[in-house]
Design a protein around this motif. Structure first.
Motif, short mmCIF file in Angstrom:
data_model
loop_
_atom_site.label_atom_id
_atom_site.label_comp_id
_atom_site.label_asym_id
_atom_site.label_seq_id
_atom_site.Cartn_x
_atom_site.Cartn_y
_atom_site.Cartn_z
N VAL B 308 0.86 -1.02 -0.06
CA VAL B 308 -0.05 0.08 0.09
C VAL B 308 0.98 1.24 -0.03
O VAL B 308 1.66 1.50 1.05
CB VAL B 308 -0.87 -0.06 1.24
N GLU B 309 0.70 2.11 -1.00
CA GLU B 309 1.50 3.39 -1.41
C GLU B 309 0.99 4.17 -0.03
O GLU B 309 -0.13 4.29 0.25
CB GLU B 309 1.18 4.22 -2.55
N VAL B 310 1.95 4.98 0.96
CA VAL B 310 1.49 5.63 2.01
C VAL B 310 1.08 6.96 1.49
O VAL B 310 0.11 7.33 2.12
CB VAL B 310 2.82 5.67 2.88
N GLU B 315 -3.71 10.34 1.37
CA GLU B 315 -4.34 11.12 0.42
C GLU B 315 -5.96 10.83 0.71
O GLU B 315 -6.80 11.80 0.81
CB GLU B 315 -4.06 11.05 -1.03
N THR B 316 -6.11 9.39 0.60
CA THR B 316 -7.66 9.13 0.93
C THR B 316 -8.19 9.65 2.11
O THR B 316 -9.29 10.00 2.22
CB THR B 316 -7.53 7.42 0.90
N VAL B 317 -7.28 9.30 3.26
CA VAL B 317 -7.57 9.67 4.59
C VAL B 317 -8.14 11.11 4.75
O VAL B 317 -9.01 11.50 5.39
CB VAL B 317 -6.68 9.01 5.55
N SER B 318 -7.05 12.06 4.43
CA SER B 318 -7.30 13.42 4.48
C SER B 318 -8.48 13.94 3.68
O SER B 318 -9.06 14.74 4.20
CB SER B 318 -5.93 14.15 4.14
N ILE B 338 8.51 6.66 4.62
CA ILE B 338 8.71 5.50 3.86
C ILE B 338 7.64 5.45 2.80
O ILE B 338 6.50 6.16 2.90
CB ILE B 338 8.35 4.13 5.12
N PRO B 339 7.98 4.66 1.86
CA PRO B 339 7.09 4.92 0.48
C PRO B 339 5.84 3.89 0.49
O PRO B 339 4.87 4.62 -0.01
CB PRO B 339 7.89 4.45 -0.69
N ALA B 340 6.09 2.84 1.31
CA ALA B 340 4.77 1.94 1.33
C ALA B 340 5.00 1.08 2.52
O ALA B 340 5.70 0.78 3.22
CB ALA B 340 5.02 1.06 0.06
N VAL B 341 3.76 0.56 2.47
CA VAL B 341 3.61 -0.73 3.91
C VAL B 341 2.93 -1.69 3.35
O VAL B 341 2.24 -1.73 1.87
CB VAL B 341 2.68 0.17 5.08
N LEU B 347 -8.80 -1.11 4.56
CA LEU B 347 -8.60 -1.27 6.04
C LEU B 347 -7.88 -0.37 6.89
O LEU B 347 -8.17 0.09 7.96
CB LEU B 347 -8.32 -2.71 6.64
N LEU B 348 -6.73 -0.08 6.19
CA LEU B 348 -5.84 0.80 6.92
C LEU B 348 -6.43 2.25 6.77
O LEU B 348 -6.21 2.85 7.64
CB LEU B 348 -4.27 0.73 6.16
N ALA B 349 -6.87 2.70 5.61
CA ALA B 349 -7.52 3.74 5.53
C ALA B 349 -8.56 4.08 6.73
O ALA B 349 -8.73 4.96 7.38
CB ALA B 349 -8.27 4.09 4.33
N SER B 350 -9.55 2.88 6.81
CA SER B 350 -10.54 2.82 7.79
C SER B 350 -10.01 3.27 9.33
O SER B 350 -10.30 3.81 10.33
CB SER B 350 -11.54 1.52 7.89
#
Lengths: 219, 466
Positions: B308-310, B315-318, B338-341, B347-350
């Motif tokens: 997942v690109e951080v 961006e989605t979250v904000s 960091i570029p990605a996790v 789910l991470l966004a949630s």
């Protein structure tokens, strides 16, 4: 009629209860947690407490223990159905117990029962030159005694105690005649007509479309 | 029959049988030896007497006398009289004819017959030339019999005394040996009755000690399971209670205000207030239903983790939270190193949205919320940090419980069901990630999600493909 302390942490329910209390002529005070309630009772007298059990800080049972010496009747309000809770409530001296979700009319009826059991002198209800003395079961219009049948008086009392709230014919039958009365709802219409005529309350006792009757009094 | 009864009876019986058998055998042997020695003595005495008589007869003959039976009898009598006092009887027969004692002395005969069983009787011919004469030697051994009888009596008496004494000693010994068994059984009983913390106090190094150690280990395991179960049951009960409360409260309001709207004689202002409450409580119920649905879906569906690109995630979250942040005048500061996790993007966004919503409710207008991503000890960290009201240690501890709200009054105002952090915990568990919460009252809260970095997972996925 009575001054009631509403202890409920949920703002919507607290407002719902107090709006209905105001409608039928009670005055009220609000507390949102147990400590606040206990503090308020030190300052001012209340005729009745509506007490939620699940409260932040001090719960309903703890509040009851703390204010036991004041001898104010308490009706517990709770979301819990558990028998143990109800028993605990009664052991601590609660007068009654009502479980969410409840109907407002039911709560008002229970409030009336508790108040009637505890009030020494029920003040007379006065409106438009009509004076209703509950203790003597007498009604005067412009100082002149009016003859009402027992059933008419019951009906009048139900309307007064639930004033500003529309009551269906079924509800009126249940409240004024009792559950086991096997009569027609038209009986209600006949008695309402009699009351309107005897008290000159053609405008006060409104017929609410599709609902029933409502005694309208300025709040 | 109890175990110690069995041991006691078995050992007692075995011991007494072994004792008796060996004593009887010893007595028998001793009797035999005594008899042998008596017989030998009798034989040598008889030989001696026979020789003496022979010499007497020889000397009588040398003097020229003939051996008449009377003479023979008198010789025999001289010996007979002497030996009688020693309990020895002598008989002399010539060719089977009795010479001594004189065949009329019935009194002696009667005596002899009476004690016939308790005598040793030997007969031998005299040496030549008197081989016609037979010397019969009988020796009274009733003393030996009496001795044997005495021994028998003593043996029976010993049996009567030794039996009970042995039984008593065995009883004491077995009771003390089986005491641990009693203790174990007692403990097992109390544990079975529900006294789970009970343990056996036994420190011997034998099999019982070993059993006690295993027993205690078992009891500890049982106790732990029971605690876990009761904790779980308690948590479930709390969850059900809370759920009941969460459902009944909005339903009560909705029902009550709807009733109020239709039947009460009220002004427009109150109508609006009632309508607004019905609306907000409906929203609250809807949020609750969706959160519960999310929780249940998470619990029952395995996750497919991907990179997942951080930057995209943040961006989605904000964007999701933009409106709420602006409304409250709270800036969101984003910083990622960091570029990605590795995880599930939705789910991470949630997860982050839930945390930011909590942070918004805890923060004063103008107080910023920081959204960070960085690497720490080879793991990826997603962090939401606010400078809001914070929580006490007790509140922090219960924060992840379903329906728990640190500040009920305020969070309900936003239609918050108290399930946000429960959902976050579930999301973390689905990622096999850790959640850390640090909070100081008045200073703010930091929540971190510690995840795998994508390069770690890359090597993992290669090995797993092999």
């Amino acid at each position: 009629m009575a001054h009631i302390l509403v202890v409920e942490d949920e703002q919507p329910i607290s407002d719902l209860i107090t709006m209905n209390l105001k409608l039928v002529g009670h005055t009220y005070a609000k507390a949102y947690n147990g400590l606040e309630a206990a503090d308020m009772l030190e300052q001012e007298r209340a005729d009745l407490i509506l007490l939620d059990v699940m409260l932040p800080g001090l719960d309903g049972f703890a509040v009851m223990q703390r204010i036991a010496h004041l001898q104010i009747p308490v009706i517990l309000i709770t979301a819990k159905h558990a028998l143990a809770d109800r028993i605990k409530g009664f052991e601590l001296g609660a007068e009654d117990y009502i479980i969410k979700p409840f109907e407002m009319l039911e709560l008002l009826a229970r409030i009336n029962v508790v108040l009637r059991g505890n009030e020494q002198a029920v003040p007379a209800f006065v409106c438009d030159g009509v004076e209703v003395r509950f203790a003597e079961r007498q009604v005067r219009v412009d100082q002149q005694a009016v003859d009402l049948t027992a059933r008419e008086f019951e009906l009048l009392e139900v309307l007064i105690r639930n004033r500003n709230i529309a009551l269906s014919r079924e509800k009126l039958l249940e409240l004024a005649w009792g559950y086991d009365f096997a009569g027609d709802t038209r009986t209600v219409d006949v008695h309402i007509r009699q009351l309107r005529k005897k008290l000159g309350w053609e405008e006060r006792i409104k017929t609410v479309f599709k609902l029933g009757y409502r005694l309208e009094v300025q709040v | 029959m109890r175990f110690w009864h069995k041991i006691l009876l078995a050992v007692l019986a075995l011991f007494i049988i072994a004792l008796d058998v060996s004593v009887i055998m010893v007595m028998k042997k001793s009797w035999q030896l005594n008899m042998d020695s008596e017989t030998r003595r009798a034989a040598s005495e008889q030989t001696l007497i026979a020789n003496n008589i022979f010499e007497n007869l020889d000397s009588i003959r040398a003097r020229g006398n003939t051996l008449t039976p009377v003479l023979l009898a008198s010789v025999a009598q001289s010996y007979g009289d002497y030996y009688r006092s020693q309990g020895i009887g002598l008989e002399l027969r010539e060719n089977g004819r009795l010479i001594y004692p004189s065949p009329g002395g019935g009194k002696v005969d009667g005596q002899e017959e009476q004690t016939a069983e308790q005598t040793i009787k030997l007969s031998m011919p005299l040496p030549a030339p008197y081989q016609d004469l037979e010397l019969i030697y009988s020796r009274d051994i009733s003393g030996l019999y009496a001795q044997q009888q005495e021994l028998n009596r003593f043996f029976v008496m010993i049996n009567w005394i030794a039996g009970p004494v042995l039984a008593l000693l065995l009883y004491l010994l077995i009771r003390s040996l089986t005491k641990p068994l009693k203790q174990l059984s007692e403990s097992a009983r109390t544990i079975a009755e529900g006294d789970y913390p009970n343990r056996v106090e036994l420190h011997s190094r034998d099999e019982f000690g070993e059993l006690a150690v295993h027993f205690n280990r078992m009891a500890a395991a049982v106790e732990q399971r029971m605690t876990e179960l009761s904790d779980m049951a308690e948590e479930k009960q709390r969850m059900v209670d809370n759920l009941a409360h969460e459902l009944r409260t909005p339903l009560t309001s909705m029902q009550g205000f709807a009733e109020f709207l239709t039947s009460a004689n009220i002004g427009q202002e109150e109508q609006i207030q009632a309508g607004r409450y019905i609306w907000s409580e409906t929203v609250r119920l809807k949020n609750l239903a969706f959160k519960l649905l999310d929780l249940s879906v998470l619990r029952h569906q395995p996750l497919l983790l991907s990179e997942v690109e951080v930057a995209d995630l943040f961006e989605t979250v904000s964007q999701t939270e933009e409106h709420k942040l602006q409304e409250r005048g709270i800036p969101l500061e984003i910083d990622s190193s960091i570029p990605a996790v590795r995880g599930d993007a939705d789910l991470l966004a949630s997860f982050l949205v839930n945390l930011i919503e909590n942070a918004v409710h805890a923060s004063q207008p103008g107080s910023p919320i920081r959204l960070l991503a960085y690497e720490q000890k080879g793991e990826a960290v997603l962090e939401v940090r606010d400078s809001g009201s914070g929580m006490t240690a007790e509140q922090s501890q219960r924060a992840f419980e379903p329906f728990y709200r640190a500040d009920p009054a305020r969070s309900r105002l936003y239609g918050n069901a108290g399930l946000g952090l429960s959902l976050c915990r579930q999301i973390a568990e689905a990622h096999q990630a850790r959640v850390e919460l640090e909070s100081v009252p008045g200073q703010g809260t930091v929540i971190r999600l510690i995840l795998q970095l994508p390069n770690n997972s890359a090597s993992y996925s290669i090995t797993s493909r092999d």
